[in-house]
Design a protein around this motif. Structure first.
Motif, PDB file in Angstrom:
ATOM      1  N   GLN A  93      -1.676   7.188  42.612  1.00  0.00           N
ATOM      2  CA  GLN A  93      -2.334   8.145  41.769  1.00  0.00           C
ATOM      3  C   GLN A  93      -3.754   7.955  41.515  1.00  0.00           C
ATOM      4  O   GLN A  93      -4.663   8.518  41.643  1.00  0.00           O
ATOM      5  CB  GLN A  93      -1.540   8.433  40.836  1.00  0.00           C
ATOM      6  N   ASP A  94      -4.053   6.466  41.170  1.00  0.00           N
ATOM      7  CA  ASP A  94      -5.499   6.082  40.654  1.00  0.00           C
ATOM      8  C   ASP A  94      -6.224   5.603  41.649  1.00  0.00           C
ATOM      9  O   ASP A  94      -7.630   5.802  41.505  1.00  0.00           O
ATOM     10  CB  ASP A  94      -5.070   5.016  39.480  1.00  0.00           C
ATOM     11  N   MET A  95      -5.739   5.057  42.856  1.00  0.00           N
ATOM     12  CA  MET A  95      -6.326   4.349  43.727  1.00  0.00           C
ATOM     13  C   MET A  95      -5.980   4.860  45.103  1.00  0.00           C
ATOM     14  O   MET A  95      -5.779   3.899  45.976  1.00  0.00           O
ATOM     15  CB  MET A  95      -6.834   2.995  43.512  1.00  0.00           C
ATOM     16  N   PRO A  96      -6.214   5.942  45.545  1.00  0.00           N
ATOM     17  CA  PRO A  96      -5.276   6.202  46.653  1.00  0.00           C
ATOM     18  C   PRO A  96      -5.856   5.761  48.075  1.00  0.00           C
ATOM     19  O   PRO A  96      -4.981   5.014  49.113  1.00  0.00           O
ATOM     20  CB  PRO A  96      -5.147   7.675  47.114  1.00  0.00           C
TER      21      PRO A  96
ATOM     22  N   MET B 219       3.105   0.548  42.567  1.00  0.00           N
ATOM     23  CA  MET B 219       2.577   1.236  43.723  1.00  0.00           C
ATOM     24  C   MET B 219       2.501   2.725  43.390  1.00  0.00           C
ATOM     25  O   MET B 219       1.367   3.140  43.989  1.00  0.00           O
ATOM     26  CB  MET B 219       3.375   0.829  44.994  1.00  0.00           C
ATOM     27  N   SER B 220       3.156   3.186  42.846  1.00  0.00           N
ATOM     28  CA  SER B 220       3.213   4.871  42.662  1.00  0.00           C
ATOM     29  C   SER B 220       1.805   5.000  41.728  1.00  0.00           C
ATOM     30  O   SER B 220       1.198   5.931  41.811  1.00  0.00           O
ATOM     31  CB  SER B 220       4.537   5.252  41.917  1.00  0.00           C
ATOM     32  N   ARG B 221       1.753   4.292  40.621  1.00  0.00           N
ATOM     33  CA  ARG B 221       0.565   4.268  39.798  1.00  0.00           C
ATOM     34  C   ARG B 221      -0.716   3.908  40.603  1.00  0.00           C
ATOM     35  O   ARG B 221      -1.691   4.855  40.349  1.00  0.00           O
ATOM     36  CB  ARG B 221       0.688   3.431  38.593  1.00  0.00           C
TER      37      ARG B 221
ATOM     38  N   SER C  52      -5.229   2.013  52.523  1.00  0.00           N
ATOM     39  CA  SER C  52      -5.721   1.012  53.267  1.00  0.00           C
ATOM     40  C   SER C  52      -5.026  -0.321  53.439  1.00  0.00           C
ATOM     41  O   SER C  52      -4.798  -0.891  54.495  1.00  0.00           O
ATOM     42  CB  SER C  52      -7.269   0.863  53.102  1.00  0.00           C
ATOM     43  N   PHE C  53      -4.534  -0.731  51.982  1.00  0.00           N
ATOM     44  CA  PHE C  53      -3.844  -1.953  52.198  1.00  0.00           C
ATOM     45  C   PHE C  53      -2.473  -1.694  52.765  1.00  0.00           C
ATOM     46  O   PHE C  53      -2.101  -2.777  53.285  1.00  0.00           O
ATOM     47  CB  PHE C  53      -3.645  -2.322  50.321  1.00  0.00           C
ATOM     48  N   SER C  54      -1.792  -0.708  52.335  1.00  0.00           N
ATOM     49  CA  SER C  54      -0.705  -0.246  52.942  1.00  0.00           C
ATOM     50  C   SER C  54      -0.649  -0.419  54.597  1.00  0.00           C
ATOM     51  O   SER C  54       0.380  -1.037  55.179  1.00  0.00           O
ATOM     52  CB  SER C  54      -0.221   0.963  52.465  1.00  0.00           C
ATOM     53  N   ALA C  55      -1.520   0.345  55.212  1.00  0.00           N
ATOM     54  CA  ALA C  55      -1.711   0.035  56.541  1.00  0.00           C
ATOM     55  C   ALA C  55      -2.011  -1.190  57.097  1.00  0.00           C
ATOM     56  O   ALA C  55      -1.397  -1.658  58.108  1.00  0.00           O
ATOM     57  CB  ALA C  55      -3.008   1.125  57.032  1.00  0.00           C
ATOM     58  N   PHE C  56      -2.840  -2.191  56.426  1.00  0.00           N
ATOM     59  CA  PHE C  56      -2.872  -3.419  56.664  1.00  0.00           C
ATOM     60  C   PHE C  56      -1.633  -4.284  56.630  1.00  0.00           C
ATOM     61  O   PHE C  56      -1.186  -4.916  57.761  1.00  0.00           O
ATOM     62  CB  PHE C  56      -3.882  -4.280  56.112  1.00  0.00           C
TER      63      PHE C  56
END
Length: 108
Positions: A16-19, A11-13, A24-28
């Protein structure tokens, strides 16, 4: 490395690479896991079962912790995990070992 740490590392990577995508995915996820018609514990038990059904060790680790954090006991977690076995048979049953590895971190 522990499965939870591995999941966090991915998730951390991604952050960094696709914030934008990860945010958006985390909000869902946050919206879907919020208490509604089903309470938080029930949702985490379902997610644990789905982790077994999809044979995802990292998902199992994340959602066993979610179950524990939501107040589920060992028996509830195992019963939820067995629902994946009902639908998937022997291959899913073997993933109960991972459920045991994870719940043993919280219950003795």
């Amino acid at each position: 490395m522990e499965r939870l740490e591995e999941a966090g590392s991915v998730m951390s990577r991604l952050m960094q690479d696709m914030p934008d995508q990860l945010k958006s995915f985390s909000a869902f996820i946050k919206a879907a896991e919020a208490e509604g018609a089903l309470d938080e514990k029930t949702k985490h038990l379902m997610l644990c079962s789905l982790g077994v059904a999809f044979q995802c060790a990292w998902c199992i680790a994340v959602h066993v912790k979610g179950c524990v954090d939501a107040g589920a006991n060992k028996e509830e977690i195992l019963e939820a995990a067995m629902m994946a076995v009902v639908m998937g048979g022997g291959p899913k049953m073997m993933y109960i070992e991972i459920v045991y590895e994870e719940i043993d971190k919280y219950f003795k």
